[in-house]
Design an enzyme around this catalytic site. Structure first.
Site, short mmCIF file in Angstrom:
data_model
loop_
_atom_site.label_atom_id
_atom_site.label_comp_id
_atom_site.label_asym_id
_atom_site.label_seq_id
_atom_site.Cartn_x
_atom_site.Cartn_y
_atom_site.Cartn_z
N GLY A 43 0.79 -1.14 0.05
CA GLY A 43 -0.05 -0.07 0.14
C GLY A 43 0.78 1.22 0.19
N GLN A 48 2.84 10.08 0.95
CA GLN A 48 4.21 9.36 1.00
C GLN A 48 5.14 9.32 -0.22
OE1 GLN A 48 2.24 5.39 2.15
NE2 GLN A 48 4.31 5.18 3.38
N CYS A 88 5.81 0.19 7.39
CA CYS A 88 5.43 1.34 6.54
C CYS A 88 6.73 1.92 5.72
CB CYS A 88 5.27 2.52 7.60
SG CYS A 88 4.72 4.17 6.81
N LEU A 89 6.32 2.02 4.54
CA LEU A 89 7.32 2.46 3.17
C LEU A 89 8.10 3.65 3.81
CD1 LEU A 89 5.89 1.34 0.04
CD2 LEU A 89 7.43 -0.14 1.36
N HIS A 130 -4.55 1.41 7.51
CA HIS A 130 -3.10 2.04 7.44
C HIS A 130 -2.88 3.24 6.57
CE1 HIS A 130 1.35 1.53 8.03
NE2 HIS A 130 1.42 2.47 6.96
N GLU A 131 -3.37 2.98 5.45
CA GLU A 131 -3.18 3.85 4.24
C GLU A 131 -4.31 5.26 4.66
OE1 GLU A 131 -0.79 4.10 2.66
OE2 GLU A 131 -0.26 1.90 3.05
N HIS A 134 -2.75 7.60 6.83
CA HIS A 134 -1.78 8.53 6.27
C HIS A 134 -2.35 9.78 5.54
CE1 HIS A 134 2.05 6.51 6.11
NE2 HIS A 134 1.76 5.28 5.79
ZN ZN Z 1 2.68 3.75 6.02
#
Ligand code: ZN
Length: 166
Positions: A43, A48, A88-89, A130-131, A134
């Site tokens: 995701g 991000q 998380c990226l 999670h997304e 963000h």
């Molecule tokens: Zn994340």
């Protein structure tokens, strides 16, 4: 398209609604799918990649063909709280168990502005939650237990030193 790392200020800002007349929306979504796959994620949210917009992608398999593009999403949660490990990226290398509701109902638009609705549980529900966070400027460490927050404090400091906000 580059993924931005904590503590970039865009990650903790509430993102703004997407205007479908906006140029380059499809290009942004495609670039995000590429960036997510290159980073082996499941995701990715627009903040991000430095865009403070209410758009995220979710792919349960991590494959581009399964990437669900969600624009201006709204979510309703239900079910019981479940614990699942997350990463998380924007904070690579950090993982922790996070408790979130098991079920989610998502109402969103695709890149063409067509509305869709989805009810899901399991990993996809987890990715969506999670997304969505963000888009609200919430990072997963905000939802960690105090013990885990303590455990990763050094890692966060390392990110703060390496990726000074410009
Ligand atoms: Zn994340």
């Amino acid at each position: 398209m580059e993924i931005v790392y904590y503590p970039a200020p865009v990650l903790t800002r509430r993102a703004t609604a997407v205007d479908f007349g906006r140029k380059g929306l499809r290009r942004l979504a495609e670039g995000m799918v590429e960036a997510m796959c290159a980073a082996h994620g499941v995701g990715l949210a627009a903040p991000q990649v430095g865009e403070s917009l209410r758009l995220f992608i979710a792919s349960e398999t991590g494959e581009p063909k399964d990437a669900l593009v969600c624009v201006n999403p709204q979510i309703t949660v239900s079910g019981s709280p479940v614990e699942m490990e997350e990463g998380c990226l924007s904070l690579p290398g950090i993982r922790a168990m996070i408790t979130r509701p098991s079920h989610v109902r998502l109402e969103a638009f695709d890149v063409a502005g067509e509305p869709f609705c989805l009810e899901t549980e399991g990993l996809l529900a987890r990715i969506i939650l999670h997304e969505y966070d963000h888009l609200e400027g919430v990072l997963f460490f905000h939802r960690m237990t105090p013990a885990d927050q303590m455990r990763i404090r050094g890692d966060l400091r390392a990110f703060e030193e390496q990726f000074q906000p410009r």
